[in-house]
Design an enzyme around this catalytic site. Sequence first.
Site, PDB file in Angstrom:
ATOM      1  N   LYS A  78     -40.598  -0.687 -15.713  1.00  0.00           N
ATOM      2  CA  LYS A  78     -40.972   0.573 -16.367  1.00  0.00           C
ATOM      3  C   LYS A  78     -42.405   0.879 -15.941  1.00  0.00           C
ATOM      4  O   LYS A  78     -43.219  -0.053 -15.784  1.00  0.00           O
ATOM      5  CB  LYS A  78     -40.902   0.364 -17.874  1.00  0.00           C
ATOM      6  CG  LYS A  78     -41.084   1.617 -18.724  1.00  0.00           C
ATOM      7  CD  LYS A  78     -40.876   1.247 -20.201  1.00  0.00           C
ATOM      8  CE  LYS A  78     -40.869   2.484 -21.084  1.00  0.00           C
ATOM      9  NZ  LYS A  78     -40.689   2.147 -22.494  1.00  0.00           N
ATOM     10  N   SER A 153     -37.406   5.038 -24.784  1.00  0.00           N
ATOM     11  CA  SER A 153     -38.175   5.577 -23.698  1.00  0.00           C
ATOM     12  C   SER A 153     -37.976   4.845 -22.374  1.00  0.00           C
ATOM     13  O   SER A 153     -38.445   5.324 -21.339  1.00  0.00           O
ATOM     14  CB  SER A 153     -39.655   5.577 -24.056  1.00  0.00           C
ATOM     15  OG  SER A 153     -40.071   4.262 -24.260  1.00  0.00           O
ATOM     16  N   SER A 177     -37.173   1.292 -27.916  1.00  0.00           N
ATOM     17  CA  SER A 177     -37.086   1.829 -26.557  1.00  0.00           C
ATOM     18  C   SER A 177     -36.430   0.970 -25.502  1.00  0.00           C
ATOM     19  O   SER A 177     -36.325   1.404 -24.357  1.00  0.00           O
ATOM     20  CB  SER A 177     -38.490   2.232 -26.078  1.00  0.00           C
ATOM     21  OG  SER A 177     -38.921   3.349 -26.834  1.00  0.00           O
TER      22      SER A 177
END
Lengths: 470, 97
Positions: A78, A153, A177
Site C-alpha cells: 500500500k 482503504s 481497512s
Amino acid sequence: MKLHELTISKARKKLDSGEISSLELTKQCLERLEKFDPQLNSFLTVTKEQALEDAKKADARIAGGEKTPLLGIPFSLKDMYLTKGIKTTAASRVLENYIPQYSSTVVTKLQSAGAVLLGKNNQDAWAHGSSGENSDFGATKNPWNLEMIPGGSSSGPAVTVAADIAPFSMGTDTGGSIRQPASLTNTVGIKPTYGRVSRYGVIAMASSFDTMGHFTKTAEDSAMVLSVTAGKDVHDATSSPIPVDDYSEDLKKDIKGLRIGMPREYFISGMDPKVRETVEAAIRKLEEMGGEIVEISLPHTEYAIDVYYILQTAEVSSNLARYDGIRYGATRENFGEEAKRRIMLGTFTLAHGYYDAYYKKGMKIRTLIKQDFNKAFERVDVIATPVSPTTAWRIGEKANDPLAMYLSDIFTVTGNIAGIPGLTIPVGFVNGLPVGMQLLGPHFSEKLLFRVGHQYELVTKWYERRPKLI
Amino acid sequence: MKIDIAHFSKLANLPLKLKEQEDFGKQLSDVLENFKKLKEVATDKIEETSQVTGLTNVARTDEVVISLSQHEATANSKNIHSGLFVVPVILEEGIEG
C-alpha cells in the site's frame, strides 16, 4: 502452469525444490499486472526492473540452500509504506512527487527476507475511506465486478491478491481497512494486534489505531507473512516486546471444544439479510467442525463508530499537520475532500470548549469498549462476526454521503478501538460478490485466529474461486 | 449546531474555498448531531484510554546514532537556502512590547 494462482505455501515448495524460479514467478506476476491493471487501477508505481533484479538475487539465495518463508515471493505495498528511493504518495496529490529517504521497517524486513517488490498500490488517499474512491489518482475496481468498489482503504493491496497479481500485499488497518476490502474481494486479511508489527516508516493516519497487516489467498499464507513482519522495533516505541509466536505451529490442530462467541449486537437488522445468512452459515460450519457457539453481548458496540470517528479524526488532524509544504510535499490546499473533512472534524473535537464533550468522552467510552472485549474473552476463545453490512457496492453509490460511507466500518472499528487482532476469511458469495467473516481474538492471539481460519478453509476452499478477468 | 468553519479552518491551517466552507459546515453539523448519543453513556468513574499497549516509558540509551544527512533530509523540499529549510514568516515587526 498458472504460477500466478499459487499460494505462498505452494510457491515455496516449488521454489525450494527447484521446480520453478522466482524469476519465472515474478515475470508471470508482472505480465498479469501489465495486462489487467489498466482495468483495475490497483497500482500507482510499478518497480519492474528492481523486481526482476530482486527475483534473480532470491534465486541465487535459494540455490545456495536458503529455505525461508518469503524468499523469492512477489508482493506489493500500500502506498503508505515508505520505500527508500521509490515514490511514496499515500495516493494524495500532496505527496505526488515525494521520494522517501528511508524505508519502513516492514519493507526492510520483507526485502531482507528476499520477498520481491512489484510496486506501490493505489488506495484511498491517506487511508481515509472504505471504498477506494478517495484516491487522488482514480478509483480502484473490484475484479469480481469492475463496476463495484473493492473496499478500502487498502483497495489496491486487496485487488492485487484477489486478481492473482501477487500472492501477498501489505495494507494498513486503522478502522477496518484491511478486513473490509478482504471481505469484499474473497481474500484473507489480517489486522494484527496493535504493536505486533512496527509502524515505523508508515505514513501515520491515527497513531493509536494504525496497524500494519496484509492480504493473502489463505490463512496459512497469512501466518507465513506475519512470521516475517512481526516483532519489536527500536524505532517504534509502541511496538510490543512480547516474543513473536510460531504462527504456523497450530494450523493443523482441529477446533473441537473451541468456544466461539457470537455477539448479538453484530447481527442486526440493518445489514443485508443474505450477507447475514452467509456469515451465520459459516458459524454453523464452525460448530459442525466441533466449535462451541456461545451467544455473548458487547454492550457498547452501538457507540463504537462515533467513538472511532471522534478519536481517529482527532489523531488524523494532528498527524496531517506536518504536511505544510515546507520540508516535503505540496501545500495544504492540495488535500482531497475527505482529508479536509477529517482534518476539520478532528480540529473541532480537540478545540477548547469541545474537547471534554467529544474527545475526552470518546476516550472514556474507548475504555468501556475494551472492557466489553476483556469480559467476553473470559467466556470465549474467539469471537465471530460479519465484516461488512453489505457486499461490494457500485462505484459512486455512497461517494456523496460521507455518513453512509462511515457506517460501512460498523463491524470493524471495535477491533482497532480495543487493539485486538482480527482476521477476515472468505465464507461465500451473494449474487457473485464475496462475503467475509471476521474472527476477533484477545491481544496477541493471531496464532489461534490463523488456526481457525485454516481449519475452515481446508473444508470450504472458497479461495479456489477466481474472478473472471479478460 | 452552527459551526464557525472559518475559525476552525484557521486553527487547522487549512485554507477552504467558500463552497467548501458551506459544504463542510453542513456535513460536520450532521456528524456532530450523531455524536450526541454518546451523552447516554455513563462515564463519570471511567478512566480514559489514550493507548492500548499498556507500555510506559519506552526509551533507548542516550547515544548519538547515525541519522539522515543534511542533504538527504532536505532533498524533498522546494525551498532550501544554504542547506536549511526556508519557512514562512511567523513573527512580524510591530509586535506590542
